[in-house]
Motif scaffolding. Structure first.
Motif, PDB file in Angstrom:
ATOM      1  N   ASN A 246       0.817  -1.216   0.000  1.00  0.00           N
ATOM      2  CA  ASN A 246       0.000   0.000   0.000  1.00  0.00           C
ATOM      3  C   ASN A 246       0.851   1.268   0.000  1.00  0.00           C
ATOM      4  N   ILE A 247       1.985   1.241  -0.685  1.00  0.00           N
ATOM      5  CA  ILE A 247       2.862   2.412  -0.714  1.00  0.00           C
ATOM      6  C   ILE A 247       2.729   3.093  -2.069  1.00  0.00           C
ATOM      7  N   GLN A 248       2.034   4.224  -2.077  1.00  0.00           N
ATOM      8  CA  GLN A 248       1.886   5.033  -3.285  1.00  0.00           C
ATOM      9  C   GLN A 248       2.174   6.486  -2.882  1.00  0.00           C
ATOM     10  N   ASP A 249       3.326   6.961  -3.270  1.00  0.00           N
ATOM     11  CA  ASP A 249       3.791   8.251  -2.756  1.00  0.00           C
ATOM     12  C   ASP A 249       4.459   9.124  -3.812  1.00  0.00           C
ATOM     13  N   GLN A 250       4.328   8.786  -5.094  1.00  0.00           N
ATOM     14  CA  GLN A 250       5.094   9.477  -6.123  1.00  0.00           C
ATOM     15  C   GLN A 250       4.236   9.830  -7.326  1.00  0.00           C
ATOM     16  N   GLY A 251       4.806  10.664  -8.190  1.00  0.00           N
ATOM     17  CA  GLY A 251       4.218  10.940  -9.487  1.00  0.00           C
ATOM     18  C   GLY A 251       4.937  10.123 -10.552  1.00  0.00           C
ATOM     19  N   PHE A 252       4.667  10.446 -11.805  1.00  0.00           N
ATOM     20  CA  PHE A 252       5.343   9.743 -12.888  1.00  0.00           C
ATOM     21  C   PHE A 252       6.831  10.096 -12.935  1.00  0.00           C
ATOM     22  N   THR A 253       7.148  11.351 -12.637  1.00  0.00           N
ATOM     23  CA  THR A 253       8.538  11.822 -12.618  1.00  0.00           C
ATOM     24  C   THR A 253       8.750  12.639 -11.355  1.00  0.00           C
ATOM     25  N   ARG A 254       9.984  12.960 -11.062  1.00  0.00           N
ATOM     26  CA  ARG A 254      10.314  13.567  -9.776  1.00  0.00           C
ATOM     27  C   ARG A 254       9.988  15.055  -9.652  1.00  0.00           C
ATOM     28  N   PRO A 255      10.257  15.907 -10.657  1.00  0.00           N
ATOM     29  CA  PRO A 255      10.030  17.353 -10.452  1.00  0.00           C
ATOM     30  C   PRO A 255       8.590  17.647 -10.056  1.00  0.00           C
ATOM     31  N   SER A 256       8.416  18.400  -8.983  1.00  0.00           N
ATOM     32  CA  SER A 256       7.061  18.703  -8.505  1.00  0.00           C
ATOM     33  C   SER A 256       6.774  20.194  -8.419  1.00  0.00           C
ATOM     34  N   VAL A 257       7.809  21.036  -8.545  1.00  0.00           N
ATOM     35  CA  VAL A 257       7.619  22.490  -8.483  1.00  0.00           C
ATOM     36  C   VAL A 257       8.250  23.116  -9.721  1.00  0.00           C
ATOM     37  N   LEU A 258       7.481  23.905 -10.447  1.00  0.00           N
ATOM     38  CA  LEU A 258       7.967  24.639 -11.623  1.00  0.00           C
ATOM     39  C   LEU A 258       7.775  26.121 -11.385  1.00  0.00           C
ATOM     40  N   LEU A 402       0.133  12.746 -19.587  1.00  0.00           N
ATOM     41  CA  LEU A 402       0.678  11.409 -19.444  1.00  0.00           C
ATOM     42  C   LEU A 402       2.031  11.351 -20.150  1.00  0.00           C
ATOM     43  N   PRO A 403       3.084  10.884 -19.478  1.00  0.00           N
ATOM     44  CA  PRO A 403       4.407  10.863 -20.117  1.00  0.00           C
ATOM     45  C   PRO A 403       4.449   9.901 -21.303  1.00  0.00           C
ATOM     46  N   LYS A 404       5.329  10.206 -22.250  1.00  0.00           N
ATOM     47  CA  LYS A 404       5.479   9.356 -23.427  1.00  0.00           C
ATOM     48  C   LYS A 404       6.365   8.147 -23.146  1.00  0.00           C
ATOM     49  N   GLU A 405       7.248   8.267 -22.166  1.00  0.00           N
ATOM     50  CA  GLU A 405       8.147   7.183 -21.815  1.00  0.00           C
ATOM     51  C   GLU A 405       8.002   6.871 -20.328  1.00  0.00           C
ATOM     52  N   SER A 406       8.465   5.689 -19.933  1.00  0.00           N
ATOM     53  CA  SER A 406       8.278   5.272 -18.546  1.00  0.00           C
ATOM     54  C   SER A 406       9.266   5.923 -17.590  1.00  0.00           C
ATOM     55  N   HIS A 407      10.478   6.256 -18.073  1.00  0.00           N
ATOM     56  CA  HIS A 407      11.514   6.869 -17.229  1.00  0.00           C
ATOM     57  C   HIS A 407      11.762   6.036 -15.962  1.00  0.00           C
ATOM     58  N   ASP A 408      11.737   4.730 -16.124  1.00  0.00           N
ATOM     59  CA  ASP A 408      11.995   3.806 -15.016  1.00  0.00           C
ATOM     60  C   ASP A 408      11.038   4.014 -13.840  1.00  0.00           C
ATOM     61  N   THR A 409       9.833   4.414 -14.143  1.00  0.00           N
ATOM     62  CA  THR A 409       8.843   4.649 -13.087  1.00  0.00           C
ATOM     63  C   THR A 409       8.395   3.341 -12.444  1.00  0.00           C
ATOM     64  N   ASP A 410       8.386   3.294 -11.150  1.00  0.00           N
ATOM     65  CA  ASP A 410       7.801   2.181 -10.411  1.00  0.00           C
ATOM     66  C   ASP A 410       6.320   2.497 -10.221  1.00  0.00           C
ATOM     67  N   PHE A 411       5.479   1.946 -11.069  1.00  0.00           N
ATOM     68  CA  PHE A 411       4.067   2.313 -11.056  1.00  0.00           C
ATOM     69  C   PHE A 411       3.356   1.832  -9.794  1.00  0.00           C
ATOM     70  N   SER A 412       3.959   0.902  -9.076  1.00  0.00           N
ATOM     71  CA  SER A 412       3.344   0.476  -7.823  1.00  0.00           C
ATOM     72  C   SER A 412       3.404   1.566  -6.771  1.00  0.00           C
ATOM     73  N   ARG A 413       4.250   2.597  -7.009  1.00  0.00           N
ATOM     74  CA  ARG A 413       4.364   3.686  -6.045  1.00  0.00           C
ATOM     75  C   ARG A 413       3.789   5.003  -6.578  1.00  0.00           C
ATOM     76  N   VAL A 414       3.157   4.959  -7.737  1.00  0.00           N
ATOM     77  CA  VAL A 414       2.525   6.159  -8.289  1.00  0.00           C
ATOM     78  C   VAL A 414       1.157   6.350  -7.640  1.00  0.00           C
ATOM     79  N   LYS A 415       0.878   7.566  -7.217  1.00  0.00           N
ATOM     80  CA  LYS A 415      -0.394   7.857  -6.558  1.00  0.00           C
ATOM     81  C   LYS A 415      -1.564   7.567  -7.498  1.00  0.00           C
TER      82      LYS A 415
END
Length: 644
Positions: A246-258, A402-415
């Protein structure tokens, strides 16, 4: 029916690609996992330890006691020992009451289907209230929103590690400045959108400090959650147990502030504001010298605006253009427990500082905008300056796609709300401008979808100050369609205004025509050329030699008309002698431009107000501009007359 390009198909493709790259368990699309009840959270500085699957050996050196447990995403996977090394203190309130968890947590309490439908249908309930130092504000909330209003909440939730340096900064401010910062924080800390429509020069620095604190506070809480979960994974691994489900704490990529800015000098100011909140003296800032070298003035270069005699240039011009004014830049900032790393790879960064042009160049180079897919806070500063650049460079359409590539995303941790495509409904947008334009209001009304609501400041304008007894002739033309407005304005100007000017021997000489739009400027220039009028031009593309010749030609009477673009005056701010008659093809966006041009005739000795004429051509669609010139009350009367 072909669904190959649907969001669901794209996401499934990404999931398959990611699964092929890792032996980790992946969360299947649509699989439900019960939320975990984690311990009370302890505040920690933003950027706590970072582990990236593609990090360099030098980055590994910062974690000498940690054996990396890779995630597919390249986000953090720190061992429990790293958590224990962090000096954190204790939270005073349960995490369920934290606005960050309520808004961006795994089970966001802010978003629901009713609020989404209201946003999509533009069904907002708006009420006008007063927010102390911010003045009158319009608070808009979609139907069904369960987010607490900032006007009722009134206080910011700041991590303890950030409070101390911020309180030290506030202690140096005047009471009014502290109150202003606190009002800003009380709004943004609830993750409502904020559109401040009359940002003053005096408030710019304290505004940056407050919003920088909010950005760091956000990253702090996001990274702290990741570290907590990394600790749980580490403990489970050491105990030989399966990884928590039950660990979902991330987005698709890391940057969160622009943070979007017009010039490199602005980025330098924001960097200083961000680092003012970092603990010292132990905190390290990597690549600081390089950053100051690339974003400041070159060594040995003297800033003419900084050394000019007071009054040579208007204050707003000095504040905008002092320093490095290159408008093509982007830089990633990575935050760790003990350092700020500048020039980090976008996919390894927490915060991105960039100009619209710089972002566009990056997107075109990479042929995607995946690094913008998980932006949770957007800050756009000095929007008034950005309007003088190419507005189409702006990248709102690329955010939270939605990103075009996975960028090594662990989807089990994507919110889950990222996987459901709901990120645009939770992203917070914070916009600052010295004044409003129709494009800005349209952006606010049409593009911002935050279900937590949005706040817009309201200002009542007074008429600008002009030379006493100077007659201002406001000329309206009828136009019922915004689409037809440019043609209607051109036709009225060429068939009504200009012929009347040409009939007068006095008014057809020493005449300056101010043209706000670059497209209209080219159109009028071509018309003057076809008609064979005696004219010269000052545009943003004029060289120094061209400018000198044009000014001399008007002053000496060799040319009858001088065409001036608003962008020329914005970037150059020259004082022009020899003007006796002023025609505003349209009101300027910057109200001070109007008063400055009206003062130019009086640069010459012996000129009386009776010697000067002023015409302003306007339509009902010039409301924002007219309000800043004639005042809110005066503009209402003028627009009403135009509509009758």
């Amino acid at each position: 029916m072909d669904t190959g390009n649907s969001p669901t198909t794209q996401l499934l493709t990404l999931l398959n690609v990611s699964a092929a790259k890792s032996t980790k368990r992946k969360r299947a699309l649509g699989e439900q996992s019960p939320p975990s009840k984690l311990n009370k959270r302890r505040p920690v500085f933003a950027g706590v330890q970072d582990v990236h699957s593609s990090r360099t050996s030098s980055e590994e050196d910062e974690l000498p006691t940690v054996k990396e447990a890779e995630t597919d995403k390249g986000v953090e996977s720190d061992q429990a020992s790293e958590i224990g090394d962090v000096d954190v203190g204790a939270d005073a309130e349960d995490e369920t009451q934290d606005p960050y968890e309520q808004h961006f947590g795994i089970n966001s309490s802010t978003i629901n289907s009713t609020a989404k439908e209201a946003v999509d249908s533009k069904s907002w309930t708006t009420a006008v209230s007063t927010k102390r130092k911010l003045g009158s504000v319009a608070v808009s909330v979609p139907s069904g929103s369960s987010s607490p209003s900032s006007l009722a909440n009134g206080s910011a939730s700041i991590s303890e590690r950030l409070k101390e340096p911020f309180q030290e900064l506030q202690a140096k401010l005047k009471p009014d400045q502290r109150d202003f910062q606190n009002d800003l924080l009380s709004i943004v800390s609830t993750y409502e959108d904020l559109y401040h429509t009359h940002q003053s020069l005096d408030a710019a620095r304290v505004t940056r400090e407050a919003i920088a604190l909010h950005a760091l506070n956000h990253v702090t809480k996001k990274r702290r959650r990741v570290l907590k979960n990394n600790e749980r994974i580490s403990h489970a691994t050491k105990a030989g147990n399966p990884a928590p489900e039950n660990i979902q704490d991330q987005g698709f990529t890391r940057p969160s502030v622009l943070i979007v800015l017009p010039f490199r000098s602005c980025a330098l100011n924001w960097f200083d504001a961000l680092t003012e909140h970092t603990p010292s003296p132990s905190y390290q800032i990597e690549n600081r010298a390089r950053f100051r070298r690339e974003f400041g003035l070159p060594e040995g270069v003297v800033d003419k605006l900084a050394v000019a005699e007071p009054g040579t240039y208007p204050r707003d011009h000095v504040e905008t253009f002092k320093g490095n004014v290159d408008d093509n830049f982007r830089v990633g900032i990575k935050l760790t427990r003990k350092s700020v790393k500048l020039f980090s790879n976008f996919y390894g960064s927490d915060i991105i500082l960039a100009s619209p042009l710089g972002l566009r160049m990056s997107i075109e180079k990479e042929n995607n905008a995946d690094f913008l897919s998980s932006i949770e806070i957007l800050v756009v500063d000095q929007m008034d300056a950005l309007t003088m650049q190419n507005w189409e460079h702006f990248v709102m359409s690329h955010l939270n796609q939605l990103p075009k590539e996975s960028h090594d995303t662990d989807f089990s941790r994507v919110k889950p709300w990222y996987l459901d495509g709901n990120a645009p409904y939770l992203r917070q947008s914070i916009l600052f401008s010295a004044y409003e334009t129709p494009e800005m209001r349209s952006l606010y009304n049409q593009t911002l979808k935050n279900v937590a609501g949005k706040v817009r400041t309201i200002r009542t304008w007074a008429p600008v100050q002009v030379p006493a007894d100077l007659e201002q002739n406001f000329i309206s033309f009828d136009c019922s369609s915004l689409k037809d407005e440019p043609d209607k304005r051109f036709n009225y100007f060429t068939t009504q205004v200009l012929p009347a000017v040409m009939k007068s021997a006095v008014q057809s000489e020493n005449t300056a025509i101010f043209i706000p739009s670059s497209f209209d400027f080219i159109r009028i220039q071509n018309y003057f050329k076809r008609q064979g009028y005696s004219y010269t031009v000052l545009s943003e593309y004029s060289s120094n030699q061209d400018i000198s010749r044009a000014r001399q030609a008007l002053f000496n009477g060799k040319k009858s008309f001088l065409l001036i673009s608003e962008r020329f005056h914005f970037y150059r701010r020259y004082k022009i002698r020899g003007i006796r008659n002023l025609i505003f093809y349209g009101p300027p966006d910057h109200p001070q431009f109007y008063t400055e041009l009206l003062s130019f005739p009086f640069l010459d000795e012996g000129v009386e107000t009776s010697d000067v004429t002023c015409r302003v051509l306007y339509s009902r669609y010039d409301w924002f501009k007219m309000e800043r010139i004639a005042g809110t009350k005066g503009a209402s009367q003028l627009i009403k007359q135009n509509s009758m």
